[in-house]
Design an enzyme around this catalytic site. Sequence first.
Site: not given
Ligand code: NAD
Ligand code: UGA
Length: 450
Positions: A12, A14, A39, A91, A130, A220-221, A274
Amino acid sequence: MNSNIVCIGAGYIGGPTMAVIAKMNPDRKVIVVDINAERIAAWNSEDYSLPIYEPGLVDVVKEVRGKNLFFSTDIKGAVQECDIVFVGVNTPTKMFGRGSGRASDLQYWEATARSVKEYATSDKIIVEKSTLPVRTAAAMDAILNDHAKYSFTVLSNPEFLAEGTAIKDLLEPDRVLIGGPQTEVGLAAIQEVVDIYATWVPKEKILTTNVWSAELTKLAANAFLAQRVSSINAIAGLCEATGADVDEVARVVGADKRIGAKFLKAGPGFGGSCFKKDVLNLVYLCESFGLHTAAEYWSGVIRMNDHQQERIVSRLFGAMFNTLANKKIALFGFAFKADTGDTRETPAGTVARLLAAEHVKITITDPKALDNAKKDLADLTGIVYEGDEYKAAEGADAVVLMTDWRHYPSLDWRKIYDSMRKPALVFDTRNCLDAEGLRKIGFKVLNVGK
Ligand code: NAD
Ligand code: UGA
């Protein structure tokens, strides 16, 4: 010449992040690699059936894939070709041993660092994308630079995008954060990453800090955002008990500029990959540093969130004559929020399990998340998955709206009512339907915080 970029982890984070970086940096080659061949194949699919659903993502990928954006399983080749290595692997919360249930599981991260070290044939900048515990960069630095042929500088560039609005958030971020060592080499590395973003992000929005501040800021955020959701949900319970209306309370509280209007929507509790993981990680960090009261404080955010889903089921009991066994309940929406197919930590999953324990006949409908729902609940038998909302509601005693999909308010609720068993209940856990209109049709209606 601008350095090429590799991102390890095509999930999600990358995928969308690198697609936008490639679009905005046409003179750089950007390669996204992953160990998951399925993927990568989906990212490369001819018909653009990408592995994740995100509005606007397909258009960006169409624009750059094969030009300067590439998806591959050849991690070694990509690492050798690029000087800047973003790491966006998962992670998750560690579910074993020390810190089980709270700490981050860093095994994927460490494996990545070790493979970068093994494959490198030149110096690299390693960028943490990450979300990681504070001081992970120190551990990475120790692994990478111990007896190394080349030099590795570890930076932290946490991602703040939210799912469902990822492309917009990437194109118009509130801020970009880059943390790094405050040394000559560290500052030069920070500048290299600043240059990538400066092609489209205004300079004043690119914030640089030391590496520990950057790592902690991300946790923190998310904790602050999660805390706001738990705070309004705590007020919602009080609204139900007193006759206040949580949407009215939130509107007026949020009109105070010091508080602000966002993240004050009461609902079924936060889900997503997250918030829970990151708050638990913060709790673990606080405990590790002996800050037990701070750990307790942040634990409360999670406890309140869990309680919200239990309350939904308790209220269903109350409204359905204190027995749910063999009644049919249709869950409308399974994704953790609208505009995503992601179901990680979705409140709908918890509610489904609580209802299954009561022997409810459950039907789940969702426009984007049914495949994930089937995988998540594979251990539960008897659940019906139905793409069509009208069929999902047929013969049901209750519809429980779990996700605020935009089209739900404009469904033909009269038609839904006519096909349900009576008395017919709608529990709108997102407060997005016209409750008065539903009552006029004949529904009994429950809301959160009203
Ligand atoms: P994800 O599970 O969708 O993707 C992670 C990918 O990493 C997977 O496709 C997996 O196969 C791959 N992977 C794992 N180990 C590997 C290795 N050794 N070599 C190569 N590839 C490998 O996870 P995500 O949602 O993209 O989240 C990734 C990080 O970003 C997490 O730390 C998460 O907290 C952070 N993050 C996610 C979001 C979000 O909206 N999903 C937002 C902000 C931060
Ligand atoms: C959240 C943060 O908003 C991003 O800034 C951050 O990068 C990301 O986590 C992450 O680290 O993965 P996300 O989880 O994708 O993003 O979605 P949000 O819009 O934050 O919603 C999170 C959850 O809170 C959802 O289940 C949403 O329905 C709920 N929510 C959100 C509420 O119940 N009420 C609100 O007012 C806002």
